[in-house]
Scaffold this motif. Sequence first.
Motif, short mmCIF file in Angstrom:
data_model
loop_
_atom_site.label_atom_id
_atom_site.label_comp_id
_atom_site.label_asym_id
_atom_site.label_seq_id
_atom_site.Cartn_x
_atom_site.Cartn_y
_atom_site.Cartn_z
N THR A 13 -83.07 34.30 -24.13
CA THR A 13 -84.32 35.07 -24.03
C THR A 13 -84.92 34.84 -22.65
O THR A 13 -84.87 33.46 -21.96
CB THR A 13 -85.37 34.51 -25.08
OG1 THR A 13 -84.73 34.78 -26.21
CG2 THR A 13 -86.84 35.22 -24.96
N ALA A 14 -85.44 35.87 -22.00
CA ALA A 14 -85.93 35.55 -20.60
C ALA A 14 -87.38 34.78 -20.81
O ALA A 14 -88.13 34.96 -21.87
CB ALA A 14 -86.30 37.30 -20.10
N THR A 15 -87.70 34.03 -19.76
CA THR A 15 -88.83 33.14 -19.68
C THR A 15 -89.79 33.41 -18.57
O THR A 15 -90.92 33.03 -18.62
CB THR A 15 -88.20 31.71 -20.02
OG1 THR A 15 -87.52 31.19 -18.94
CG2 THR A 15 -87.88 31.32 -21.13
N ALA A 16 -89.04 33.80 -17.48
CA ALA A 16 -89.95 33.87 -16.22
C ALA A 16 -89.18 34.94 -15.41
O ALA A 16 -88.01 35.12 -15.21
CB ALA A 16 -90.00 32.57 -15.57
N GLU A 17 -89.96 35.60 -14.37
CA GLU A 17 -89.41 36.26 -13.18
C GLU A 17 -89.72 35.25 -12.05
O GLU A 17 -90.97 35.22 -11.47
CB GLU A 17 -90.39 37.82 -13.31
CG GLU A 17 -89.68 38.51 -12.22
CD GLU A 17 -88.67 39.36 -12.77
OE1 GLU A 17 -88.01 39.03 -13.69
OE2 GLU A 17 -88.53 40.69 -12.09
N GLU A 75 -83.28 41.02 -24.11
CA GLU A 75 -83.42 39.84 -23.69
C GLU A 75 -84.95 39.40 -23.62
O GLU A 75 -85.25 38.23 -23.42
CB GLU A 75 -82.79 39.75 -22.28
CG GLU A 75 -82.54 38.78 -21.45
CD GLU A 75 -81.69 38.85 -20.29
OE1 GLU A 75 -80.76 38.58 -19.90
OE2 GLU A 75 -82.66 39.45 -19.25
N LEU A 76 -85.93 40.17 -23.63
CA LEU A 76 -87.29 39.84 -23.55
C LEU A 76 -87.94 39.19 -24.73
O LEU A 76 -87.36 39.64 -25.82
CB LEU A 76 -88.13 41.37 -23.19
CG LEU A 76 -88.14 41.63 -22.01
CD1 LEU A 76 -88.83 42.97 -21.66
CD2 LEU A 76 -88.03 40.72 -20.89
N PRO A 77 -88.85 38.41 -24.67
CA PRO A 77 -89.49 37.87 -25.70
C PRO A 77 -90.10 39.07 -26.77
O PRO A 77 -90.37 39.91 -26.08
CB PRO A 77 -90.45 36.77 -25.23
CG PRO A 77 -90.69 37.14 -23.86
CD PRO A 77 -89.35 37.81 -23.57
#
Lengths: 424, 424
Positions: A357-361, A404-406
Amino acid sequence: MTGTALLTDRYELTMLQAALASGAAHRRTVFEVFARSLPQGRRYGVVAGVDRVLDAIEDFRFDEDTLEFLRSARVVDERTLEYLASYRFSGDVYGYREGEVFFPGSPILVVEGTFAEAVLLETVVLSILNHDCAVAAAASRMVHAAGGRPLIEMGSRRTHEHAAVAAARAAYLCGFASTSNLMAERRYGIPSAGTAAHAFTLVHDSEKEAFRGQLESLGYGTTLLVDTYDVANAVRTAVELAGPRLGAVRIDSGDLAVVAQEVRRQLDELGATKTKIIVTGDLDEFSIAALAAAPVDGYGVGTSLVTGSGHPTAHLVYKLVAREDPRGELIPVAKRSVGKPSRGGRKWAYRRISGGTATAEIVANRPMEDEGRPLLAKLIERGEVIGREPLAAARERHRAAMAELPLVAHSLSPGDPAIPTIFY
Amino acid sequence: MTGTALLTDRYELTMLQAALASGAAHRRTVFEVFARSLPQGRRYGVVAGVDRVLDAIEDFRFDEDTLEFLRSARVVDERTLEYLASYRFSGDVYGYREGEVFFPGSPILVVEGTFAEAVLLETVVLSILNHDCAVAAAASRMVHAAGGRPLIEMGSRRTHEHAAVAAARAAYLCGFASTSNLMAERRYGIPSAGTAAHAFTLVHDSEKEAFRGQLESLGYGTTLLVDTYDVANAVRTAVELAGPRLGAVRIDSGDLAVVAQEVRRQLDELGATKTKIIVTGDLDEFSIAALAAAPVDGYGVGTSLVTGSGHPTAHLVYKLVAREDPRGELIPVAKRSVGKPSRGGRKWAYRRISGGTATAEIVANRPMEDEGRPLLAKLIERGEVIGREPLAAARERHRAAMAELPLVAHSLSPGDPAIPTIFY
């Protein structure tokens, strides 16, 4: 219509003239495209239009007629016209790939070249990305709201005739199943859809004659529009003529949830259990979501899609972030205008992923390969386009990027971006 | 990009196929373009895009490549392709002239022809009118809000690259003074404007060097952008370099009213009493009106203009209102869909005027010449375009049409249309 060089603001050319005179024109520069913020309440942005940008840069040439226009309209001086006559972007371009998502500050396009060659591209690059990203953001939300049911893009009539074609492309890359627009099928291979409007029913002496004509010509798999007069009568007539082979009925007015329920029951009672129900009529992501429990098999979306569902432009800007100094060094630059902060320096970008899961850019002033999935790909190398890809690849990328996004990314209620942007 | 025939929804062609099969294709028909309502709170609509519609109808042809695409994509059958190969609109078109205002129900375009030839035009006609009328409505409100001060259209980067050119045209016909878009100057002769962006200042080693370069190359009459770093410093530098001959300064950020006051005072103290102040930066008709008392000499407007200031599409529809019956008589038709009422029958339209002021929009099913100024003009006669006119004429017509409306039309607060539509 050929050539993109005049789809440009006058000041790009007058800046070029003044920079040729001052000597700054040949300084190396870096320009970046980014959004200071997402449209209010939106959780993510969607990158769309990159391939169109590559085409536009390739077509950015000044032919004789164009130069003659610029001369006679006294837009720029002879020295500048001479420069433009041989203009060809010869720098490098990096960018987020189409279908990727973005967040505030994401450097979705990085243009490296001399000031002269890079500044000229600003207007047309922003036109394409601001339009296509706005439509894509709306499309992506609608696709999620539809929960797997197919969506037909049918907004051509609600937007500029050429914007319509680009809108169909943006919608398809975000997961729409098809478009009403024939040019979009011809140019991009997007499946087209559509059967009949109310006018077809009205031009016949009865609804029955119209339906019979349509069924005989377009086949039993066609979609009959059933709300010209009385929906229940129309459904009865439709099944009477076509039997259970009838492909679908379309409802374009009324309380769609209620009408769909009634039509489903009626179709089932008449034995047309496989006949589908398509609904259309001023739908947006909210009304699509509200129809989740209704017996609907597909949605047609027009106005709200092509107008970005309340946000018809993506607010992307094209800013100088670094330039050569007198010693030949590339130095970061940024304006200090009130309320419009920019971050100087060339950027690298990564999506930090944890457990899938994506957590930050991550947006950094230097390469930081350990920080996550790299987001910038080389699209143009020394003026040569190397980053084109099939639309299907962008469509698949969008699906993967969304997965992949939350979960909060899928919320239709207003809120913060789904992941934070961290600047290094 | 040549030809407009594929800027069309698939269903226009499948309806044609089915109508050729049923025999209805050759019935005489009347289609009308109208808005059921204005965007919420708007007092009037503005007709724009008519000349573009005439071009699109003239270019609506199916060449060999297009026919081959339709064949290979299996959009329609051979009989339909044969019809399309020789397609050429041969009917009559009447319309409101460009620049005219309209109200709910105004029949702004009346298309008379066979069902086959008239139905095909729906999508592209609506695309053009919905886009151009939306931009024009916003532009007209901004021009009034600016109270005689010149407006520069600079929204190209916020909308599709070709929509930008049409938007510049619509703005100009409503009274904008100029556009940033060079293609709009080339194609339509609209004066273009623009000098420099922040990037020009940032690419130089100092603001002073940038200003000097710009002044030397573009002349003292140029507009210097003064908010890259510190506005007061920039204004001092600008006048130091250019003296009282400096054409203008541009402010693009901050509280524009306050900053404009300070800059005016500073310019006057420095002797630059004739130097003008141009403001830009997310302006719309409301913020323009709020700057009425500020010492501002011109406005640049981008995003809100090209996106129709909250209403990016005009909600115009193209509906069959009459068709030939089996006896050869033209009879009125209208669908009965819930919430989408249509009035059947061919319309005539007049503006009722009393003491020089418009009092009602008369929409009648028969000619009623005594009711006021006739609003429909013949634009196409038996397929030949006869209604083209110079953009300057449309611009003057808009000025005159606005002068005729009651004062309430100029109100920016939401309310009813400025005059009622009366149907006979």
